[in-house]
Write a protein that holds these residues in place. Structure first.
Motif, PDB file in Angstrom:
ATOM      1  N   THR A   1     -51.225 -35.504 -47.350  1.00 44.56           N
ATOM      2  CA  THR A   1     -51.172 -36.926 -47.629  1.00 44.56           C
ATOM      3  C   THR A   1     -50.627 -37.957 -46.401  1.00 44.56           C
ATOM      4  N   LYS A   2     -51.165 -39.064 -46.305  1.00 42.64           N
ATOM      5  CA  LYS A   2     -50.949 -40.030 -45.442  1.00 42.64           C
ATOM      6  C   LYS A   2     -50.250 -41.151 -45.617  1.00 42.64           C
ATOM      7  N   SER A   3     -49.134 -40.926 -46.483  1.00 44.28           N
ATOM      8  CA  SER A   3     -48.088 -42.000 -46.681  1.00 44.28           C
ATOM      9  C   SER A   3     -47.395 -42.309 -45.475  1.00 44.28           C
ATOM     10  N   LEU A   4     -46.944 -43.505 -45.336  1.00 49.07           N
ATOM     11  CA  LEU A   4     -46.087 -43.873 -44.070  1.00 49.07           C
ATOM     12  C   LEU A   4     -44.479 -43.732 -44.431  1.00 49.07           C
ATOM     13  N   GLY A   5     -44.030 -42.649 -43.890  1.00 49.02           N
ATOM     14  CA  GLY A   5     -42.858 -42.163 -44.429  1.00 49.02           C
ATOM     15  C   GLY A   5     -41.493 -43.438 -44.045  1.00 49.02           C
TER      16      GLY A   5
ATOM     17  N   ALA B   1     -40.756 -43.637 -48.294  1.00 39.03           N
ATOM     18  CA  ALA B   1     -41.999 -42.846 -48.739  1.00 39.03           C
ATOM     19  C   ALA B   1     -41.614 -41.514 -48.347  1.00 39.03           C
ATOM     20  N   ALA B   2     -40.845 -41.124 -47.258  1.00 35.54           N
ATOM     21  CA  ALA B   2     -40.532 -39.862 -46.714  1.00 35.54           C
ATOM     22  C   ALA B   2     -39.601 -39.173 -47.850  1.00 35.54           C
ATOM     23  N   SER B   3     -39.005 -39.870 -48.560  1.00 35.82           N
ATOM     24  CA  SER B   3     -38.014 -39.246 -49.501  1.00 35.82           C
ATOM     25  C   SER B   3     -38.630 -38.496 -50.477  1.00 35.82           C
ATOM     26  N   LEU B   4     -40.029 -39.004 -50.785  1.00 34.38           N
ATOM     27  CA  LEU B   4     -40.429 -38.316 -52.078  1.00 34.38           C
ATOM     28  C   LEU B   4     -40.810 -36.791 -51.783  1.00 34.38           C
TER      29      LEU B   4
ATOM     30  N   GLN C   1     -44.948 -35.971 -55.486  1.00 38.72           N
ATOM     31  CA  GLN C   1     -44.706 -37.366 -55.602  1.00 38.72           C
ATOM     32  C   GLN C   1     -45.601 -38.004 -54.679  1.00 38.72           C
ATOM     33  N   ARG C   2     -45.688 -37.686 -53.480  1.00 38.47           N
ATOM     34  CA  ARG C   2     -46.542 -38.140 -52.295  1.00 38.47           C
ATOM     35  C   ARG C   2     -48.086 -38.093 -52.864  1.00 38.47           C
ATOM     36  N   LYS C   3     -48.537 -37.157 -53.612  1.00 39.33           N
ATOM     37  CA  LYS C   3     -49.851 -36.784 -54.099  1.00 39.33           C
ATOM     38  C   LYS C   3     -50.057 -37.960 -54.901  1.00 39.33           C
ATOM     39  N   LEU C   4     -48.904 -38.250 -55.932  1.00 38.34           N
ATOM     40  CA  LEU C   4     -49.215 -39.364 -57.176  1.00 38.34           C
ATOM     41  C   LEU C   4     -49.300 -40.793 -55.989  1.00 38.34           C
ATOM     42  N   LEU C   5     -48.257 -40.939 -55.047  1.00 33.27           N
ATOM     43  CA  LEU C   5     -48.320 -42.245 -54.084  1.00 33.27           C
ATOM     44  C   LEU C   5     -49.793 -42.470 -53.763  1.00 33.27           C
TER      45      LEU C   5
ATOM     46  N   ALA D   1     -37.762 -33.759 -46.959  1.00 29.92           N
ATOM     47  CA  ALA D   1     -37.821 -35.151 -47.394  1.00 29.92           C
ATOM     48  C   ALA D   1     -36.420 -35.597 -47.166  1.00 29.92           C
ATOM     49  N   ASP D   2     -35.324 -35.200 -47.844  1.00 28.81           N
ATOM     50  CA  ASP D   2     -34.125 -35.544 -47.809  1.00 28.81           C
ATOM     51  C   ASP D   2     -33.460 -35.637 -46.438  1.00 28.81           C
ATOM     52  N   LYS D   3     -33.993 -34.572 -45.665  1.00 32.10           N
ATOM     53  CA  LYS D   3     -33.267 -34.507 -44.545  1.00 32.10           C
ATOM     54  C   LYS D   3     -33.778 -35.599 -43.538  1.00 32.10           C
TER      55      LYS D   3
END
Length: 310
Positions: A109-113, A170-173, A177-181, A303-305
Motif C-alpha cells: 500500500t502507498k498511503s502517506l503515513g 494513516a501509519a496507525s492503521l 485497514q490500509r488496503k481498505l484506505l 503501526a502503533d510503534k
C-alpha cells in the motif's frame, strides 16, 4: 469438450486465450517487457470485459504485476499497443492514465503515513483548483470544491468503515485497514476501471470478507474491476472472468469453473499433478488464515510503534 467449442455471454466467439469480448474496456496487442535476457511479459492479445470482475491469476513470476505496471504507465514496454475505452494509452504517463479513469492500487500500500486518513483521501480527488499556485492564494476560488470533496471523502470512508479513523495518521492503521484506505482513495477519482493488485494479501479473514463485498459493490455501481489474486477459492467465488498468465504469456481464460479445470492452468501451478483441483487446494486452509491474522497483528503493532514515534 474443447475449450474452443465453448461460448460465454462476455465473449464474441469461442472461449480461449486472447478471445474477443462483446464489449471490451481494455484491448492490448503484442505487449512485451524484457529485463536483460528475461522476458517478463509477452502478451499477444488480451481483452478485458466491461462491467465485469476479471481476475488475473498465475504462479509467482508469471508477469501479472509487470503487466499491470505496463497498462497503467508505471513501466514502459519494449513493444506493444493497448487502448482504454477506444483511446490508446501506450506510453501515456501514469497520472494521465488515472485521469482518464483507469485507476490502480498496489500490493504494498502507498498511503502517506504522516498524513491523516482524510488527507490521504483528499489527495485522490481530481479537479482541485487549490493545487494551482495562483488560485491557492484566493480561498473563495477553491473553498467550495474542498467542501465538496471532503464530504465525498467522508461518505466513502463511512462506507468502508473508516470514518471514525479519519483524523488518525494513516501509519496507525493495520495492514488490512490500509488496503481498505487505498481502495477507498481510488474511488475519489470516480474510476471507470479499477485495478487491484493482490487486494487480499496480508489481510485477516474478517477484513477479507469486507473487501470482497466492496469489490462486488464496485461492479454493481457500473465499474469494471481487474484484480490480481493467488487464492483460487476466492477467485472462483467473486470473479466473472479469469485470465491466466504463465511465463509472461496468457495461457488460458474463461469463466472461473472452466479455468480451474483447464490442464494448462493446472500444469502452470502444479506441474504434472493434474489430479488436484486448484479451488480445493487453496480454498480453506486454516494455516493461511492464521498467517493472515498474524501478519495483520504484526502490522498493527508496527503501526502503533510508528505512531508513537510520530
Amino acid at each position: 469438450m474443447s475449450d474452443t467449442m465453448l461460448t460465454h455471454p462476455l465473449v464474441d466467439g469461442p472461449v480461449g486465450p486472447g478471445c474477443k469480448k462483446v464489449d471490451p474496456i481494455v484491448v492490448a496487442d503484442n505487449v512485451t517487457r524484457t529485463f536483460g535476457g528475461l522476458t517478463a511479459v509477452d502478451v499477444a492479445h488480451v481483452e478485458i470485459p466491461r462491467n465485469a470482475i476479471t481476475a488475473l491469476i498465475g504462479p509467482n513470476g508469471a508477469g501479472k504485476t509487470t503487466f499491470f505496471n505496463l497498462l497503467t504507465g508505471f513501466d514502459k514496454p519494449n513493444t506493444g499497443q493497448w487502448s482504454f475505452e477506444g483511446h490508446s494509452l501506450a506510453r501515456v504517463p501514469a497520472f494521465r492514465v488515472a485521469r482518464k479513469g483507469m485507476v490502480r492500487t498496489f500490493q504494498l500500500t502507498k498511503s502517506l503515513g504522516r498524513l491523516s486518513v482524510l488527507q490521504n483521501m483528499l489527495l485522490g480527488a481530481t479537479k482541485q483548483p487549490g493545487e494551482n499556485i495562483f488560485t491557492a492564494l484566493i480561498k473563495p476560488l477553491w473553498s467550495k470544491r474542498e467542501e465538496t470533496i471532503t464530504s465525498k471523502a467522508e461518505e466513502i470512508l463511512a462506507r468502508f468503515k473508516l470514518l471514525e479513523k479519519s483524523e488518525d495518521y494513516a501509519a496507525s492503521l493495520s495492514g488490512g485497514q490500509r488496503k481498505l484506505l487505498e481502495m477507498a482513495r481510488a474511488l475519489m477519482s470516480d474510476p471507470v476501471l479499477i485495478m487491484l493488485d493482490e487486494p487480499m494479501a496480508g489481510v485477516n479473514p474478517a477484513l477479507t470478507q469486507s473487501l470482497l463485498g466492496h469489490i462486488k459493490e464496485l461492479k454493481a455501481e457500473g465499474m469494471s474491476v481487474l484484480f490480481v489474486e493467488h487464492d483460487m477459492h476466492m477467485v472462483r467465488h467473486i470473479s466473472d472472468w479469469v485470465i491466466v498468465m504463465a511465463e509472461g504469456k496468457v495461457v488460458a481464460e474463461g469463466p472461473p469453473d472452466q479455468v480451474m479445470n483447464d490442464p494448462a492452468v493446472i500444469d502452470a501451478y502444479l506441474g504434472a499433478h493434474h489430479d488436484t483441483d486448484l479451488g480445493e487446494m487453496t480454498g480453506a486452509t486454516p494455516v493461511i488464515e492464521e498467517n493472515d491474522v498474524a501478519a495483520d497483528n504484526a502490522d498493527k503493532k508496527n503501526a502503533d510503534k510508528r505512531e508513537g514515534a510520530i
